[in-house]
Write a protein that holds these residues in place. Sequence first.
Motif, PDB file in Angstrom:
ATOM      1  N   VAL A 138      13.660   2.818   8.534  1.00 50.94           N
ATOM      2  CA  VAL A 138      13.547   4.098   7.824  1.00 50.94           C
ATOM      3  C   VAL A 138      12.275   4.165   6.978  1.00 50.94           C
ATOM      4  O   VAL A 138      11.476   5.107   7.129  1.00 50.94           O
ATOM      5  CB  VAL A 138      14.815   4.353   6.978  1.00 50.94           C
ATOM      6  N   PRO A 139      12.016   3.210   6.066  1.00 47.19           N
ATOM      7  CA  PRO A 139      10.748   3.302   5.318  1.00 47.19           C
ATOM      8  C   PRO A 139       9.517   3.212   6.216  1.00 47.19           C
ATOM      9  O   PRO A 139       8.518   3.899   5.970  1.00 47.19           O
ATOM     10  CB  PRO A 139      10.819   2.099   4.360  1.00 47.19           C
ATOM     11  N   LEU A 140       9.590   2.369   7.264  1.00 54.24           N
ATOM     12  CA  LEU A 140       8.436   2.227   8.156  1.00 54.24           C
ATOM     13  C   LEU A 140       8.136   3.531   8.882  1.00 54.24           C
ATOM     14  O   LEU A 140       6.970   3.939   8.997  1.00 54.24           O
ATOM     15  CB  LEU A 140       8.706   1.104   9.168  1.00 54.24           C
ATOM     16  N   SER A 141       9.178   4.204   9.377  1.00 53.77           N
ATOM     17  CA  SER A 141       8.958   5.447  10.109  1.00 53.77           C
ATOM     18  C   SER A 141       8.418   6.546   9.196  1.00 53.77           C
ATOM     19  O   SER A 141       7.531   7.311   9.595  1.00 53.77           O
ATOM     20  CB  SER A 141      10.263   5.897  10.765  1.00 53.77           C
ATOM     21  N   ILE A 142       8.938   6.633   7.964  1.00 51.78           N
ATOM     22  CA  ILE A 142       8.436   7.652   7.030  1.00 51.78           C
ATOM     23  C   ILE A 142       6.991   7.361   6.651  1.00 51.78           C
ATOM     24  O   ILE A 142       6.144   8.271   6.581  1.00 51.78           O
ATOM     25  CB  ILE A 142       9.336   7.713   5.787  1.00 51.78           C
ATOM     26  N   LEU A 143       6.660   6.089   6.421  1.00 53.71           N
ATOM     27  CA  LEU A 143       5.282   5.713   6.088  1.00 53.71           C
ATOM     28  C   LEU A 143       4.332   6.034   7.242  1.00 53.71           C
ATOM     29  O   LEU A 143       3.242   6.595   7.029  1.00 53.71           O
ATOM     30  CB  LEU A 143       5.231   4.222   5.750  1.00 53.71           C
ATOM     31  N   LEU A 144       4.738   5.704   8.465  1.00 53.08           N
ATOM     32  CA  LEU A 144       3.892   6.011   9.614  1.00 53.08           C
ATOM     33  C   LEU A 144       3.732   7.514   9.801  1.00 53.08           C
ATOM     34  O   LEU A 144       2.654   8.005  10.167  1.00 53.08           O
ATOM     35  CB  LEU A 144       4.480   5.376  10.880  1.00 53.08           C
ATOM     36  N   GLY A 145       4.810   8.284   9.564  1.00 52.88           N
ATOM     37  CA  GLY A 145       4.706   9.736   9.666  1.00 52.88           C
ATOM     38  C   GLY A 145       3.748  10.307   8.647  1.00 52.88           C
ATOM     39  O   GLY A 145       2.954  11.209   8.952  1.00 52.88           O
ATOM     40  N   ILE A 146       3.779   9.776   7.407  1.00 49.78           N
ATOM     41  CA  ILE A 146       2.854  10.238   6.371  1.00 49.78           C
ATOM     42  C   ILE A 146       1.409   9.878   6.741  1.00 49.78           C
ATOM     43  O   ILE A 146       0.479  10.686   6.559  1.00 49.78           O
ATOM     44  CB  ILE A 146       3.243   9.630   5.014  1.00 49.78           C
ATOM     45  N   LEU A 147       1.197   8.684   7.274  1.00 48.94           N
ATOM     46  CA  LEU A 147      -0.154   8.290   7.698  1.00 48.94           C
ATOM     47  C   LEU A 147      -0.672   9.214   8.801  1.00 48.94           C
ATOM     48  O   LEU A 147      -1.857   9.595   8.797  1.00 48.94           O
ATOM     49  CB  LEU A 147      -0.141   6.841   8.187  1.00 48.94           C
ATOM     50  N   CYS A 148       0.199   9.566   9.737  1.00 52.31           N
ATOM     51  CA  CYS A 148      -0.225  10.470  10.811  1.00 52.31           C
ATOM     52  C   CYS A 148      -0.635  11.830  10.262  1.00 52.31           C
ATOM     53  O   CYS A 148      -1.597  12.444  10.758  1.00 52.31           O
ATOM     54  CB  CYS A 148       0.897  10.634  11.833  1.00 52.31           C
ATOM     55  N   VAL A 149       0.084  12.326   9.252  1.00 41.73           N
ATOM     56  CA  VAL A 149      -0.255  13.630   8.672  1.00 41.73           C
ATOM     57  C   VAL A 149      -1.535  13.530   7.839  1.00 41.73           C
ATOM     58  O   VAL A 149      -2.362  14.448   7.848  1.00 41.73           O
ATOM     59  CB  VAL A 149       0.926  14.143   7.827  1.00 41.73           C
ATOM     60  N   LEU A 150      -1.695  12.416   7.119  1.00 43.09           N
ATOM     61  CA  LEU A 150      -2.915  12.244   6.324  1.00 43.09           C
ATOM     62  C   LEU A 150      -4.156  12.204   7.202  1.00 43.09           C
ATOM     63  O   LEU A 150      -5.209  12.742   6.837  1.00 43.09           O
ATOM     64  CB  LEU A 150      -2.822  10.954   5.503  1.00 43.09           C
ATOM     65  N   TYR A 151      -4.030  11.560   8.364  1.00 39.92           N
ATOM     66  CA  TYR A 151      -5.177  11.408   9.266  1.00 39.92           C
ATOM     67  C   TYR A 151      -4.913  12.119  10.590  1.00 39.92           C
ATOM     68  O   TYR A 151      -5.192  11.587  11.659  1.00 39.92           O
ATOM     69  CB  TYR A 151      -5.445   9.924   9.512  1.00 39.92           C
ATOM     70  N   TRP A 252      -2.717  12.519  -0.320  1.00 39.43           N
ATOM     71  CA  TRP A 252      -1.501  11.725  -0.442  1.00 39.43           C
ATOM     72  C   TRP A 252      -0.580  12.269  -1.516  1.00 39.43           C
ATOM     73  O   TRP A 252       0.642  12.242  -1.379  1.00 39.43           O
ATOM     74  CB  TRP A 252      -1.856  10.270  -0.758  1.00 39.43           C
ATOM     75  N   ARG A 253      -1.185  12.819  -2.609  1.00 40.97           N
ATOM     76  CA  ARG A 253      -0.368  13.373  -3.684  1.00 40.97           C
ATOM     77  C   ARG A 253       0.321  14.669  -3.233  1.00 40.97           C
ATOM     78  O   ARG A 253       1.488  14.913  -3.569  1.00 40.97           O
ATOM     79  CB  ARG A 253      -1.229  13.627  -4.913  1.00 40.97           C
ATOM     80  N   ILE A 254      -0.398  15.492  -2.473  1.00 44.63           N
ATOM     81  CA  ILE A 254       0.184  16.740  -1.972  1.00 44.63           C
ATOM     82  C   ILE A 254       1.366  16.446  -1.059  1.00 44.63           C
ATOM     83  O   ILE A 254       2.423  17.077  -1.144  1.00 44.63           O
ATOM     84  CB  ILE A 254      -0.898  17.559  -1.229  1.00 44.63           C
ATOM     85  N   ILE A 255       1.191  15.462  -0.162  1.00 41.44           N
ATOM     86  CA  ILE A 255       2.271  15.124   0.776  1.00 41.44           C
ATOM     87  C   ILE A 255       3.465  14.549   0.029  1.00 41.44           C
ATOM     88  O   ILE A 255       4.615  14.931   0.273  1.00 41.44           O
ATOM     89  CB  ILE A 255       1.750  14.139   1.840  1.00 41.44           C
ATOM     90  N   TRP A 256       3.205  13.644  -0.904  1.00 38.09           N
ATOM     91  CA  TRP A 256       4.292  12.938  -1.574  1.00 38.09           C
ATOM     92  C   TRP A 256       5.060  13.838  -2.546  1.00 38.09           C
ATOM     93  O   TRP A 256       6.284  13.785  -2.617  1.00 38.09           O
ATOM     94  CB  TRP A 256       3.727  11.733  -2.317  1.00 38.09           C
ATOM     95  N   LYS A 257       4.349  14.673  -3.310  1.00 33.87           N
ATOM     96  CA  LYS A 257       4.999  15.454  -4.359  1.00 33.87           C
ATOM     97  C   LYS A 257       5.408  16.856  -3.911  1.00 33.87           C
ATOM     98  O   LYS A 257       6.312  17.461  -4.509  1.00 33.87           O
ATOM     99  CB  LYS A 257       4.066  15.568  -5.578  1.00 33.87           C
ATOM    100  N   HIS A 258       4.745  17.415  -2.889  1.00 30.63           N
ATOM    101  CA  HIS A 258       4.994  18.807  -2.530  1.00 30.63           C
ATOM    102  C   HIS A 258       5.538  18.964  -1.097  1.00 30.63           C
ATOM    103  O   HIS A 258       6.491  19.716  -0.880  1.00 30.63           O
ATOM    104  CB  HIS A 258       3.711  19.624  -2.683  1.00 30.63           C
ATOM    105  N   ALA A 259       4.945  18.265  -0.141  1.00 28.05           N
ATOM    106  CA  ALA A 259       5.362  18.462   1.254  1.00 28.05           C
ATOM    107  C   ALA A 259       6.631  17.687   1.593  1.00 28.05           C
ATOM    108  O   ALA A 259       7.553  18.239   2.200  1.00 28.05           O
ATOM    109  CB  ALA A 259       4.220  18.064   2.192  1.00 28.05           C
TER     110      ALA A 259
END
Length: 343
Positions: A138-151, A252-259
């Motif tokens: 679960v944490p790995l998949s969420i982290l990878l999803g956030i990385l994909c959106v960041l880049y 990263w702040r926009i994704i973590w706090k808002h998206a």
Amino acid sequence: MNNQPLAEEIQLETQAVMPPARKSAGGHLLRLLIKRLALGLVLLWAVSLVIFAGTQILPGDVATAMLGQQATPEAVASIRKELGLEKPAPQRYVEWLGGAVRGDFGRSYSNRQDIAKSIAPRLKNTLYLAAMAAIIAVPLSILLGILCVLYVGTWVDRTIGIVTLSAISLPEFFAGYLLIAYFSVSHFWLPSSATVSDAMPLGHRLITMLLPCLTLVLAVVGHMMRMTRVALLNVMASPYIETAFLKGLPGWRIIWKHALPNAVSPIVNVVALNLAYLIVGVVVVEVIFVYPGMGQYLVDHVAKRDVPVVQAAGLIFAAVYILLNIVADMVAILANPRLRHPR
């Protein structure tokens, strides 16, 4: 004209209306929970019918299979009476379902042991393995999803997408054998057999369970990552996200706090479904690694044509799957304000 009395009247009316609205929202949530639980019970009852009927229409006779082809008719009749097989099927179904509701699944045909007592440690091992895989996946998949959106659109996004899609495409048994070949046969880093017991130290037990755990992680992390990516990208297209970018906030702040908070509902749904799969879909993985869980227990007794054990395992798997789906629905409703209030 003085509008102050009118404004005070409107304010008093608003304050009078607000508490019932909150109460109505709480009552709406309670009704939704009761409705989901009722539907889950109806679905579980329907599944119990399918399980019982499926085990009854199998070709051959259980008593003959237990005694062998050379058994005399008298011996077959005696064992059928002992097992209660001479009763009509509807009566046997009602007795079996009534016992299952009380936690009594009867006795195994093969060893005459109490099924509930035999299945309890197996279920505990399966839940332990699924929880261990979930803690990683679960944490790995969420982290990878956030990385994909960041880049998004870069080589990072494409590489993660290719790797996770390849992991999804691998059947569990093939991924398990690949891990055994690399970590156990080629390098002797991890044991190929995951036979555990309660007497094992925690560290030794975790190492022994690592290969089946990694196999389950490979099976679910790709799907959860891709759904996380899609949910975040849908939210990132919103106007308030564009405004946050225009204000100069870091990505990263926009994704973590808002998206991420606004994308949590679909993410929770897919996580819960994959957690249900971790518990129900462990049969193949447990057989490959000889892990003493529910899946291994089920396969062993299918080979022995042990119908009560098959029925009990199937009903427990169905109950866990339905329960996790109900939890997913309720968490999604709690996470989405639009679903918390009646329309």
